[in-house]
Design a protein around this motif. Structure first.
Motif, PDB file in Angstrom:
ATOM      1  N   GLN A  84       0.809  -1.213   0.000  1.00 59.62           N
ATOM      2  CA  GLN A  84       0.000   0.000   0.000  1.00 59.62           C
ATOM      3  C   GLN A  84       0.847   1.270   0.000  1.00 59.62           C
ATOM      4  N   THR A  85       1.891   1.286   0.842  1.00 61.80           N
ATOM      5  CA  THR A  85       2.638   2.519   1.040  1.00 61.80           C
ATOM      6  C   THR A  85       4.136   2.259   1.164  1.00 61.80           C
ATOM      7  N   SER A  86       4.925   3.046   0.433  1.00 62.73           N
ATOM      8  CA  SER A  86       6.364   3.044   0.643  1.00 62.73           C
ATOM      9  C   SER A  86       6.699   4.283   1.464  1.00 62.73           C
ATOM     10  N   ASN A  87       7.178   4.076   2.681  1.00 61.93           N
ATOM     11  CA  ASN A  87       7.576   5.206   3.521  1.00 61.93           C
ATOM     12  C   ASN A  87       8.953   5.693   3.085  1.00 61.93           C
ATOM     13  N   VAL A  88       9.146   6.989   3.162  1.00 64.82           N
ATOM     14  CA  VAL A  88      10.384   7.609   2.687  1.00 64.82           C
ATOM     15  C   VAL A  88      11.124   8.243   3.870  1.00 64.82           C
ATOM     16  N   TYR A  89      12.404   7.902   3.984  1.00 65.18           N
ATOM     17  CA  TYR A  89      13.247   8.443   5.048  1.00 65.18           C
ATOM     18  C   TYR A  89      14.546   8.956   4.432  1.00 65.18           C
ATOM     19  N   THR A  90      15.247   9.770   5.196  1.00 61.20           N
ATOM     20  CA  THR A  90      16.597  10.174   4.810  1.00 61.20           C
ATOM     21  C   THR A  90      17.544   9.878   5.963  1.00 61.20           C
ATOM     22  N   VAL A  91      18.800   9.637   5.591  1.00 63.46           N
ATOM     23  CA  VAL A  91      19.831   9.429   6.601  1.00 63.46           C
ATOM     24  C   VAL A  91      21.120  10.062   6.087  1.00 63.46           C
ATOM     25  N   SER A  92      21.970  10.475   6.989  1.00 61.62           N
ATOM     26  CA  SER A  92      23.235  11.107   6.616  1.00 61.62           C
ATOM     27  C   SER A  92      24.081  10.155   5.779  1.00 61.62           C
ATOM     28  N   ASP A  93      24.881  10.732   4.877  1.00 63.12           N
ATOM     29  CA  ASP A  93      25.797   9.891   4.080  1.00 63.12           C
ATOM     30  C   ASP A  93      27.166   9.780   4.741  1.00 63.12           C
ATOM     31  N   GLN A  94      27.279  10.244   5.986  1.00 66.97           N
ATOM     32  CA  GLN A  94      28.532  10.180   6.724  1.00 66.97           C
ATOM     33  C   GLN A  94      28.504   9.057   7.756  1.00 66.97           C
TER      34      GLN A  94
ATOM     35  N   THR B  26      19.731   8.636  13.582  1.00 67.42           N
ATOM     36  CA  THR B  26      18.299   8.368  13.527  1.00 67.42           C
ATOM     37  C   THR B  26      17.804   8.922  12.202  1.00 67.42           C
ATOM     38  N   ALA B  27      17.176   8.068  11.401  1.00 71.51           N
ATOM     39  CA  ALA B  27      16.669   8.507  10.098  1.00 71.51           C
ATOM     40  C   ALA B  27      15.570   9.541  10.295  1.00 71.51           C
ATOM     41  N   THR B  28      15.369  10.360   9.278  1.00 68.57           N
ATOM     42  CA  THR B  28      14.321  11.377   9.303  1.00 68.57           C
ATOM     43  C   THR B  28      13.190  10.963   8.368  1.00 68.57           C
ATOM     44  N   ARG B  29      11.981  10.954   8.880  1.00 69.87           N
ATOM     45  CA  ARG B  29      10.825  10.607   8.042  1.00 69.87           C
ATOM     46  C   ARG B  29      10.540  11.768   7.094  1.00 69.87           C
ATOM     47  N   ALA B  30      10.472  11.479   5.787  1.00 65.75           N
ATOM     48  CA  ALA B  30      10.276  12.531   4.788  1.00 65.75           C
ATOM     49  C   ALA B  30       8.919  12.450   4.117  1.00 65.75           C
ATOM     50  N   GLY B  31       8.132  11.446   4.453  1.00 66.91           N
ATOM     51  CA  GLY B  31       6.809  11.310   3.853  1.00 66.91           C
ATOM     52  C   GLY B  31       6.528   9.884   3.445  1.00 66.91           C
ATOM     53  N   SER B  32       5.592   9.697   2.545  1.00 64.27           N
ATOM     54  CA  SER B  32       5.234   8.370   2.050  1.00 64.27           C
ATOM     55  C   SER B  32       4.672   8.506   0.648  1.00 64.27           C
ATOM     56  N   ILE B  33       4.715   7.394  -0.090  1.00 69.83           N
ATOM     57  CA  ILE B  33       4.209   7.345  -1.458  1.00 69.83           C
ATOM     58  C   ILE B  33       3.258   6.162  -1.567  1.00 69.83           C
ATOM     59  N   ALA B  34       2.088   6.404  -2.127  1.00 71.11           N
ATOM     60  CA  ALA B  34       1.121   5.320  -2.304  1.00 71.11           C
ATOM     61  C   ALA B  34       1.597   4.414  -3.432  1.00 71.11           C
ATOM     62  N   ILE B  35       2.100   3.236  -3.058  1.00 72.26           N
ATOM     63  CA  ILE B  35       2.639   2.276  -4.020  1.00 72.26           C
ATOM     64  C   ILE B  35       1.899   0.946  -3.846  1.00 72.26           C
ATOM     65  N   PRO B  36       1.123   0.517  -4.832  1.00 72.85           N
ATOM     66  CA  PRO B  36       0.412  -0.769  -4.732  1.00 72.85           C
ATOM     67  C   PRO B  36       1.315  -1.938  -5.091  1.00 72.85           C
TER      68      PRO B  36
ATOM     69  N   ALA C   6      11.025  17.784  -4.831  1.00 72.32           N
ATOM     70  CA  ALA C   6       9.827  17.902  -3.998  1.00 72.32           C
ATOM     71  C   ALA C   6       8.576  17.535  -4.801  1.00 72.32           C
ATOM     72  N   ASP C   7       8.534  17.967  -6.061  1.00 70.94           N
ATOM     73  CA  ASP C   7       7.385  17.641  -6.902  1.00 70.94           C
ATOM     74  C   ASP C   7       7.324  16.149  -7.208  1.00 70.94           C
ATOM     75  N   ILE C   8       8.493  15.552  -7.420  1.00 67.32           N
ATOM     76  CA  ILE C   8       8.545  14.110  -7.711  1.00 67.32           C
ATOM     77  C   ILE C   8       7.955  13.311  -6.558  1.00 67.32           C
ATOM     78  N   LEU C   9       8.319  13.659  -5.339  1.00 69.91           N
ATOM     79  CA  LEU C   9       7.841  12.907  -4.178  1.00 69.91           C
ATOM     80  C   LEU C   9       6.343  13.079  -3.945  1.00 69.91           C
ATOM     81  N   LYS C  10       5.759  14.106  -4.565  1.00 69.81           N
ATOM     82  CA  LYS C  10       4.314  14.330  -4.441  1.00 69.81           C
ATOM     83  C   LYS C  10       3.544  13.779  -5.643  1.00 69.81           C
ATOM     84  N   ALA C  11       4.269  13.327  -6.663  1.00 70.95           N
ATOM     85  CA  ALA C  11       3.622  12.897  -7.898  1.00 70.95           C
ATOM     86  C   ALA C  11       2.860  11.585  -7.711  1.00 70.95           C
ATOM     87  N   THR C  12       1.847  11.400  -8.546  1.00 75.03           N
ATOM     88  CA  THR C  12       1.106  10.131  -8.567  1.00 75.03           C
ATOM     89  C   THR C  12       1.866   9.139  -9.442  1.00 75.03           C
TER      90      THR C  12
END
Length: 305
Positions: free
Chosen positions: A204-214, A219-229, A261-267
């Motif tokens: 149903q949903t792919s959650n999106v997080y970010t983490v440092s590249d160092q 602790t990862a940061t929650r950046a949102g989610s994408i509706a992925i079936p 930002a637009d990509i992460l909001k796209a359908t």
């Protein structure tokens, strides 16, 4: 008359030579299969592969098989290699801790032994400086407490930087089944961070997080989610940065936008890759061509719609 006594000897030499030639042409391999039989099997395999390729081409417009990953067991990640037209891939959990450099047909051109254990490697991404990040964060049961990214440069693969991380919204190990969305098989370096896309068993949903590249403990940061079936198995960003692809098992999800930002909001637009196998690795060859690897060892190119 003097030649007659020599005829039996000459005949013997001829027969011996013919026997040796026949023996060589039907030489048995260590596996107990003659070279003649091997040639026959090879022809049958090529015919089968060709038929399979044509069937897939017909079933999925834009998809064509370009080669085999014969030297890689259970390919589970894909990233651009250091040379043009090359890629790195690896086998997932249970396989050796090795990066395989392959060409555009899937042939292994070199191997890089990594100085870290392959607990559950699932994804691979790189930054513009040539640092690679191996996602050792496969977590099918959402119960791991040792999630990490391995940062390395293939020129010095024994020098590993470990990026350990936890999810900010996970408090149980494991949580209830419907809440087990902490398995990450898709990562992507972008703008100084590693982005994590989870694989939802509920599809149903792919959650999106970010983490440092160092390297360090984060602790990862929650950046949102994408509706992925579907269940996300890899991620790739086009060279222009205007198209994100999330690969699923036998399917593809395409998100377009003029900015990240637009990509992460796209359908997402869904593309059915039925028949291609268990698709696990994805990387852009160019703006309109995606390279896809499967656990079964096939390598495909997909022309984007």
């Amino acid at each position: 008359m003097r030649l007659i006594p020599l005829f039996p000897a000459a005949l013997a030499v001829f027969l011996t030579s013919a026997a040796c030639s026949e023996a060589q042409s039907d030489e048995t391999t260590a596996a107990g299969t003659s070279t003649t039989e091997q040639a026959g099997k090879s022809k049958k395999k090529k015919k089968k592969d060709s038929l399979e390729s044509r069937m897939i081409d017909a079933a999925v417009p834009g998809l064509r098989r370009v080669g085999r990953l014969d030297g890689v067991s259970e390919s589970s990640g894909l990233a651009l290699g250091p040379q043009a037209g090359s890629y790195f891939t690896f086998g997932d959990n249970g396989n050796v801790a090795t990066l395989y450099q392959i060409d555009g047909t899937g042939s292994v051109t070199s191997k890089v032994d990594v100085g870290a254990k392959n607990k559950d490697w699932e994804s691979l991404t790189r930054d513009p400086q040539g640092n690679y990040f191996i996602g050792d964060c496969g977590n099918n049961n959402s119960d791991r407490r040792d999630l990490r990214l391995l940062r390395l440069n293939p020129a010095n693969p024994q020098q590993i930087g470990t990026i350990s991380f936890t999810y900010p919204d996970q408090n149980e190990f494991p949580p209830k089944k419907k809440q087990r969305n902490f398995d990450c098989e898709a990562t992507l370096w972008h703008e100084g961070k590693v982005w994590l896309f989870t694989k939802d068993p509920q599809e149903q949903t792919s959650n999106v997080y970010t983490v440092s590249d160092q390297p360090g403990t984060h602790t990862a940061t929650r950046a949102g989610s994408i509706a992925i079936p579907g269940q996300v198995t890899d991620a790739a960003l086009s060279p222009s940065g205007r198209r994100l692809v999330l690969l699923g098992r036998g399917e593809l999800f395409i998100l377009d936008g003029s900015s990240w930002a637009d990509i992460l909001k796209a359908t997402p637009r869904q593309v059915d890759l039925q028949g291609a196998g268990q698709t696990e690795g994805a990387e852009f060859k160019d703006e309109n061509t995606l390279v896809i690897s499967t656990e079964e060892g096939n390598l495909y190119e997909f022309t984007m719609p």
